[in-house]
Write an enzyme that holds these catalytic residues in place. Sequence first.
Site, PDB file in Angstrom:
ATOM      1  N   GLY A 206       0.896  -1.122   0.066  1.00  0.00           N
ATOM      2  CA  GLY A 206      -0.109  -0.011  -0.103  1.00  0.00           C
ATOM      3  C   GLY A 206       0.864   1.465   0.187  1.00  0.00           C
ATOM      4  O   GLY A 206       2.110   1.184   0.066  1.00  0.00           O
ATOM      5  N   GLY A 208       2.501   3.599   1.657  1.00  0.00           N
ATOM      6  CA  GLY A 208       2.988   4.088   2.879  1.00  0.00           C
ATOM      7  C   GLY A 208       3.282   5.421   3.341  1.00  0.00           C
ATOM      8  O   GLY A 208       3.311   5.833   4.482  1.00  0.00           O
ATOM      9  N   ARG A 209       3.653   6.148   2.286  1.00  0.00           N
ATOM     10  CA  ARG A 209       3.858   7.819   2.239  1.00  0.00           C
ATOM     11  C   ARG A 209       3.389   8.481   0.949  1.00  0.00           C
ATOM     12  O   ARG A 209       3.817   9.608   0.883  1.00  0.00           O
ATOM     13  CB  ARG A 209       5.408   7.835   2.630  1.00  0.00           C
ATOM     14  CG  ARG A 209       6.376   7.386   1.342  1.00  0.00           C
ATOM     15  CD  ARG A 209       7.708   7.724   1.656  1.00  0.00           C
ATOM     16  NE  ARG A 209       8.634   7.039   0.706  1.00  0.00           N
ATOM     17  CZ  ARG A 209       9.875   7.386   0.382  1.00  0.00           C
ATOM     18  NH1 ARG A 209      10.186   8.452   1.228  1.00  0.00           N
ATOM     19  NH2 ARG A 209      10.497   6.643  -0.431  1.00  0.00           N
ATOM     20  N   LYS A 229       4.138  12.753  -2.059  1.00  0.00           N
ATOM     21  CA  LYS A 229       5.102  11.713  -1.614  1.00  0.00           C
ATOM     22  C   LYS A 229       5.739  12.313  -0.491  1.00  0.00           C
ATOM     23  O   LYS A 229       6.530  13.121  -0.657  1.00  0.00           O
ATOM     24  CB  LYS A 229       5.839  11.089  -2.700  1.00  0.00           C
ATOM     25  CG  LYS A 229       6.790  10.002  -1.999  1.00  0.00           C
ATOM     26  CD  LYS A 229       7.513   9.478  -3.391  1.00  0.00           C
ATOM     27  CE  LYS A 229       8.283   8.298  -3.163  1.00  0.00           C
ATOM     28  NZ  LYS A 229       8.901   7.713  -4.318  1.00  0.00           N
ATOM     29  N   ASP A 241       7.876   6.313   8.772  1.00  0.00           N
ATOM     30  CA  ASP A 241       7.392   7.707   9.236  1.00  0.00           C
ATOM     31  C   ASP A 241       6.291   8.349   8.136  1.00  0.00           C
ATOM     32  O   ASP A 241       5.755   9.472   8.479  1.00  0.00           O
ATOM     33  CB  ASP A 241       8.386   8.586   9.893  1.00  0.00           C
ATOM     34  CG  ASP A 241       9.268   8.912   8.728  1.00  0.00           C
ATOM     35  OD1 ASP A 241       9.355   8.580   7.673  1.00  0.00           O
ATOM     36  OD2 ASP A 241      10.507   9.442   8.958  1.00  0.00           O
ATOM     37  N   ARG A 306      -1.577   0.086  -9.740  1.00  0.00           N
ATOM     38  CA  ARG A 306      -0.423  -0.627  -9.884  1.00  0.00           C
ATOM     39  C   ARG A 306      -0.682  -2.239 -10.266  1.00  0.00           C
ATOM     40  O   ARG A 306      -1.975  -2.605  -9.970  1.00  0.00           O
ATOM     41  CB  ARG A 306       0.476  -0.821  -8.721  1.00  0.00           C
ATOM     42  CG  ARG A 306       1.039   0.601  -8.396  1.00  0.00           C
ATOM     43  CD  ARG A 306       1.042   1.098  -7.030  1.00  0.00           C
ATOM     44  NE  ARG A 306       1.423   2.240  -6.685  1.00  0.00           N
ATOM     45  CZ  ARG A 306       2.365   2.761  -6.613  1.00  0.00           C
ATOM     46  NH1 ARG A 306       3.748   2.133  -6.778  1.00  0.00           N
ATOM     47  NH2 ARG A 306       2.806   4.239  -6.384  1.00  0.00           N
ATOM     48  N   ASP A 377       4.784  -3.836  -7.213  1.00  0.00           N
ATOM     49  CA  ASP A 377       4.126  -2.699  -6.704  1.00  0.00           C
ATOM     50  C   ASP A 377       4.462  -1.633  -7.487  1.00  0.00           C
ATOM     51  O   ASP A 377       4.002  -0.630  -7.100  1.00  0.00           O
ATOM     52  CB  ASP A 377       4.184  -2.691  -5.369  1.00  0.00           C
ATOM     53  CG  ASP A 377       5.434  -2.866  -4.672  1.00  0.00           C
ATOM     54  OD1 ASP A 377       6.134  -3.725  -4.963  1.00  0.00           O
ATOM     55  OD2 ASP A 377       5.975  -1.814  -4.090  1.00  0.00           O
ATOM     56  N   ASN A 378       5.664  -1.623  -8.122  1.00  0.00           N
ATOM     57  CA  ASN A 378       6.146  -0.346  -8.863  1.00  0.00           C
ATOM     58  C   ASN A 378       5.980  -0.501 -10.283  1.00  0.00           C
ATOM     59  O   ASN A 378       6.595   0.226 -11.138  1.00  0.00           O
ATOM     60  CB  ASN A 378       7.757  -0.340  -8.572  1.00  0.00           C
ATOM     61  CG  ASN A 378       8.112   0.037  -7.001  1.00  0.00           C
ATOM     62  OD1 ASN A 378       7.235   0.432  -6.395  1.00  0.00           O
ATOM     63  ND2 ASN A 378       9.174  -0.549  -6.537  1.00  0.00           N
ATOM     64  N   ASP A 387       7.410   5.449  -9.698  1.00  0.00           N
ATOM     65  CA  ASP A 387       8.337   5.323  -8.403  1.00  0.00           C
ATOM     66  C   ASP A 387       9.706   5.250  -8.722  1.00  0.00           C
ATOM     67  O   ASP A 387      10.431   4.520  -8.739  1.00  0.00           O
ATOM     68  CB  ASP A 387       7.983   3.955  -7.741  1.00  0.00           C
ATOM     69  CG  ASP A 387       6.598   3.903  -7.119  1.00  0.00           C
ATOM     70  OD1 ASP A 387       5.965   5.045  -6.871  1.00  0.00           O
ATOM     71  OD2 ASP A 387       6.110   2.959  -7.130  1.00  0.00           O
TER      72      ASP A 387
END
Length: 627
Positions: A206, A208-209, A229, A241, A306, A377-378, A387
Amino acid sequence: RDVRQQVALAIRNGQLHPWRYKKPMRASSSCMRGVHMSGAARSLGSRLVTSLLPAPATRRAARAIPGQRLQRHPWVQKHSQGRRCMSHGVMDAKSASTTAPGRGLEDLHFDNSFVRELPGDSDKSNSLRQVFGALYSLVSTTPANGEPRLMAASTDVAHLIGLDAADLQRPEFALVMSGAAPLPGGKSFAQCYGGHQFGSWAGQLGDGRAISIAEVLGPDGQRWELQLKGAGRTPYSRRADGRAVMRSSVREYVASEAMHFLGVPTTRALSLVGTGDQVLRDLYYDGNAAYEPGAVVCRVSPSFVRFGTFELPASRGGAEQPLVQALLDYVVKHHYPHLKGEDRLASALLLEVAERTAHLVAMWQCIGFVHGVLNTDNMSILGVTIDYGPYGFMDKFDPYYTPNLTDFQGRRYAYRRQPDAAAWNVMMLAQALFAADALTGDEAQAAIDKFAEVFQEEYNARMAAKLGLNAYDGTLLLELMKLMYQDDADFTITFRSLSSVTSVDETLEELPAALAAAFETPLEPERASAWLQWLASYRATLRAEGRPDEERRAAQNAVNPKFIPRQHLLYGAYDACEKGDTSELESLMDVLRRPFDEQNDVDPKYSALPPEEITKKRGVCTLSCSS
């Protein structure tokens, strides 16, 4: 949270006016609840504008004369001293006023189809978890602990989405594009997907950032998704984070636009904003973490779906399986509408995705681009480059070149293996559709065969063009690449230099100067002789085809770039940006807008071999996924 709501309401009501701002106030630390940071970082606070005074007439006047009132405002003056608001398009008031006017940031043509038409997460909390029965989670961006500063913006991309170029200079633009304020009219969400990473199934991954803040329709009706992003955590952040650093953000911004001007299908970049915060990163995964300046890049693409978006629900099966069909219908409706009515919809889509992906990877191979992390996923369902992490353009030709430190041992995603990796990823997409009963085994095989066929045709045609030939000559190309590998010839300079070779029937005593520039040191006589022999064969082939040299030279220069975003140039740009200086980034982007032109007036460093003292610096030519 209250400040963010006030800002959103004010923008929506047309009441947020940068030239009427008072001094920015620190937002309450409660806005940052749930985000781990050091005490020193927390003490910086998060500054947001809270003086919201309505003045619609003044605002209209300012937009009619872009930039004039903005430049007089003390908030803008404070953040623009010693620099102009940088863009590799048009940013100054004079030129912006001559650009065809677009919409204001808050007046874009919003059409949030992904969240409107597809199943979403019923859990509205922004907590780390496994998400089931959904293709996305609604999530808000999280302001960083600092004042956002616009480092770069693309007026080209602004035009694509219908945004007035003058709006790039509004202070609230930096607020929104850093994640410090929401975009009224948009729906912010993080996509739920899985993926195969380095050949192994990784389960749920997923965004994430990455947080998509809106879908908009451009002036031509083209759909564009705006994605930040580095704007905070999501339910998919795992142990991270949700932030990004200036280093990786500059690299992504530059690559997104440079690849477009190289003619390669790619996501685009609207803006690069420094957050004013510090982000802790372990760049080399060696336990020596350090703080780096934070940044957010706004990525723009018709869609960020994706291969892995299909893979996750297919892998779970059962009640998740209908998500595959829902996503399939959505993608066809909005991004492959010409396939509507096909009896075998999944097969038709897979064939076209395979074809687009094959075209894309062939283009990568022909410009020496290595993605670095070709996980499923990319991989974009649209067949565009997505990405930009530890990517790189080859300097010295090496079939096993990879810029990704993580891939050094196996080199799964090295230059020569990219076509195989992409084909394998197409097979994983086919497997997901097969698992969801949307595809047969024969249809899956047909897609893999289509990939191989299209890739070979595209690669051969492009390599023939790079050599200036009407017909592909595999033997001639192979012998050239052997020489390049043996003598560490620069990939880009070597191919660019071939246009200077004439077809005249005469004996060469030395290498043409343009070709000699591809080597760090002069070749030994034996090696120079090998190159002269190849040149003799090359010139004989040119004579046999009979194409006029001038015509061939122009055609070759149109496909062999002189300028690429080399690793050391990227390093120079982000190193300066980390210090607050955007001039090097600006100069680099100006050059990369015209990669095939001679541009004899620019600094030779942009087309020369990388300096050895820079390339030997750790983290310049080889990178990790830590960004």
